[in-house]
Design a protein around this motif. Structure first.
Motif, PDB file in Angstrom:
ATOM      1  N   HIS A  61     -19.676  -7.174  46.937  1.00  0.00           N
ATOM      2  CA  HIS A  61     -20.123  -5.783  46.949  1.00  0.00           C
ATOM      3  C   HIS A  61     -19.760  -5.138  48.279  1.00  0.00           C
ATOM      4  O   HIS A  61     -19.905  -5.762  49.341  1.00  0.00           O
ATOM      5  CB  HIS A  61     -21.636  -5.696  46.713  1.00  0.00           C
ATOM      6  N   VAL A  79     -19.573  -0.046  45.983  1.00  0.00           N
ATOM      7  CA  VAL A  79     -18.559  -0.505  45.036  1.00  0.00           C
ATOM      8  C   VAL A  79     -18.717  -2.007  44.886  1.00  0.00           C
ATOM      9  O   VAL A  79     -18.887  -2.717  45.878  1.00  0.00           O
ATOM     10  CB  VAL A  79     -17.131  -0.175  45.544  1.00  0.00           C
ATOM     11  N   ASP A  82     -17.491  -5.090  38.287  1.00  0.00           N
ATOM     12  CA  ASP A  82     -17.836  -4.375  37.058  1.00  0.00           C
ATOM     13  C   ASP A  82     -18.849  -5.217  36.291  1.00  0.00           C
ATOM     14  O   ASP A  82     -18.558  -6.334  35.885  1.00  0.00           O
ATOM     15  CB  ASP A  82     -16.575  -4.160  36.214  1.00  0.00           C
ATOM     16  N   TRP A  94     -16.682  -1.473  39.900  1.00  0.00           N
ATOM     17  CA  TRP A  94     -17.695  -0.518  39.454  1.00  0.00           C
ATOM     18  C   TRP A  94     -18.198   0.277  40.654  1.00  0.00           C
ATOM     19  O   TRP A  94     -18.489  -0.295  41.708  1.00  0.00           O
ATOM     20  CB  TRP A  94     -18.855  -1.260  38.801  1.00  0.00           C
ATOM     21  N   LEU A  95     -18.285   1.590  40.473  1.00  0.00           N
ATOM     22  CA  LEU A  95     -18.875   2.458  41.479  1.00  0.00           C
ATOM     23  C   LEU A  95     -20.349   2.594  41.125  1.00  0.00           C
ATOM     24  O   LEU A  95     -20.716   3.316  40.211  1.00  0.00           O
ATOM     25  CB  LEU A  95     -18.196   3.828  41.482  1.00  0.00           C
ATOM     26  N   ALA A 117     -12.452   4.912  47.875  1.00  0.00           N
ATOM     27  CA  ALA A 117     -12.994   3.777  47.109  1.00  0.00           C
ATOM     28  C   ALA A 117     -11.950   3.250  46.127  1.00  0.00           C
ATOM     29  O   ALA A 117     -11.809   2.031  45.953  1.00  0.00           O
ATOM     30  CB  ALA A 117     -14.274   4.194  46.377  1.00  0.00           C
ATOM     31  N   GLU A 118     -11.222   4.151  45.486  1.00  0.00           N
ATOM     32  CA  GLU A 118     -10.154   3.736  44.577  1.00  0.00           C
ATOM     33  C   GLU A 118      -9.091   2.928  45.317  1.00  0.00           C
ATOM     34  O   GLU A 118      -8.599   1.915  44.809  1.00  0.00           O
ATOM     35  CB  GLU A 118      -9.520   4.953  43.913  1.00  0.00           C
ATOM     36  N   VAL A 121     -10.374  -0.579  45.953  1.00  0.00           N
ATOM     37  CA  VAL A 121     -10.322  -1.354  44.717  1.00  0.00           C
ATOM     38  C   VAL A 121      -8.890  -1.798  44.415  1.00  0.00           C
ATOM     39  O   VAL A 121      -8.641  -2.951  44.043  1.00  0.00           O
ATOM     40  CB  VAL A 121     -10.924  -0.521  43.552  1.00  0.00           C
ATOM     41  N   LEU A 129     -11.544   1.545  38.018  1.00  0.00           N
ATOM     42  CA  LEU A 129     -12.854   1.733  38.636  1.00  0.00           C
ATOM     43  C   LEU A 129     -13.720   2.463  37.620  1.00  0.00           C
ATOM     44  O   LEU A 129     -13.374   3.565  37.188  1.00  0.00           O
ATOM     45  CB  LEU A 129     -12.737   2.551  39.928  1.00  0.00           C
ATOM     46  N   LEU A 131     -17.722   3.791  36.251  1.00  0.00           N
ATOM     47  CA  LEU A 131     -18.959   4.358  36.800  1.00  0.00           C
ATOM     48  C   LEU A 131     -19.781   4.943  35.678  1.00  0.00           C
ATOM     49  O   LEU A 131     -19.298   5.153  34.576  1.00  0.00           O
ATOM     50  CB  LEU A 131     -18.643   5.434  37.850  1.00  0.00           C
TER      51      LEU A 131
END
Length: 160
Positions: A61, A79, A82, A94-95, A117-118, A121, A129, A131
């Motif tokens: 995480h 983030v 998933d 996963w956000l 964040a993307e 990832v 990603l 959410l």
């Protein structure tokens, strides 16, 4: 509006505490529409304990503070893996949370945090990603659509 850019860094313990307090309060506020507040509060507390058993240092995480070019903390993001995919084989992340601090809202920082964040990832080799968004959060929905997110499921509810 000029495109903002941010740098993501690991939250400090104090930032983690504040972010957790804010995230849990917002989650309780939303869930209290569907259940008694005390039940919502317990559910949110259990969720934090389940998903972040080691708090800020939970493996897999990223609990992040976003800073702008001036070094101001403008928001944060969480983030992680998933939760809909088996661990170890997940192609998506996963956000869990994204938050832009009040003085920095409507200035492009939400897009900047999400874009950063993307990129994080992608560097980890993930290809997607995911959410969740509360259905009446029109500003967030507009942001996600503008950045190319598609609806993959939908839950509806009517109080009768």
């Amino acid at each position: 509006m000029n495109a903002q850019q941010v740098i993501l860094r690991k939250m400090t313990p104090a930032e983690y505490g504040a972010a957790t307090e804010h995230r849990e309060a917002e989650s309780v506020r939303v869930l209290s529409r569907l259940m008694p507040e005390e039940v919502a509060r317990e559910r949110v507390r259990r969720g934090t304990a389940t998903f972040l058993p080691d708090g800020l240092d939970t493996a897999g995480h990223h609990l992040l503070t976003a800073e702008n070019a001036a070094g101001d903390a403008v928001g944060n993001a969480w983030v992680g893996p998933d939760p809909h995919q088996a661990s170890g084989s997940a192609s998506s992340a996963w956000l869990y949370d994204i938050h832009v601090f009040v003085p920095f809202r409507r200035l492009g920082y939400g897009s900047a945090i999400l874009t950063a964040a993307e990129a994080l990832v992608a560097r980890e080799g993930r290809t997607a990603l995911g959410l969740n968004v509360v259905g009446d959060n029109e500003a967030a929905i507009a942001l996600y659509r503008r950045l190319g997110y598609d609806v993959t499921s939908m839950s509806l509810r009517k109080t009768i």
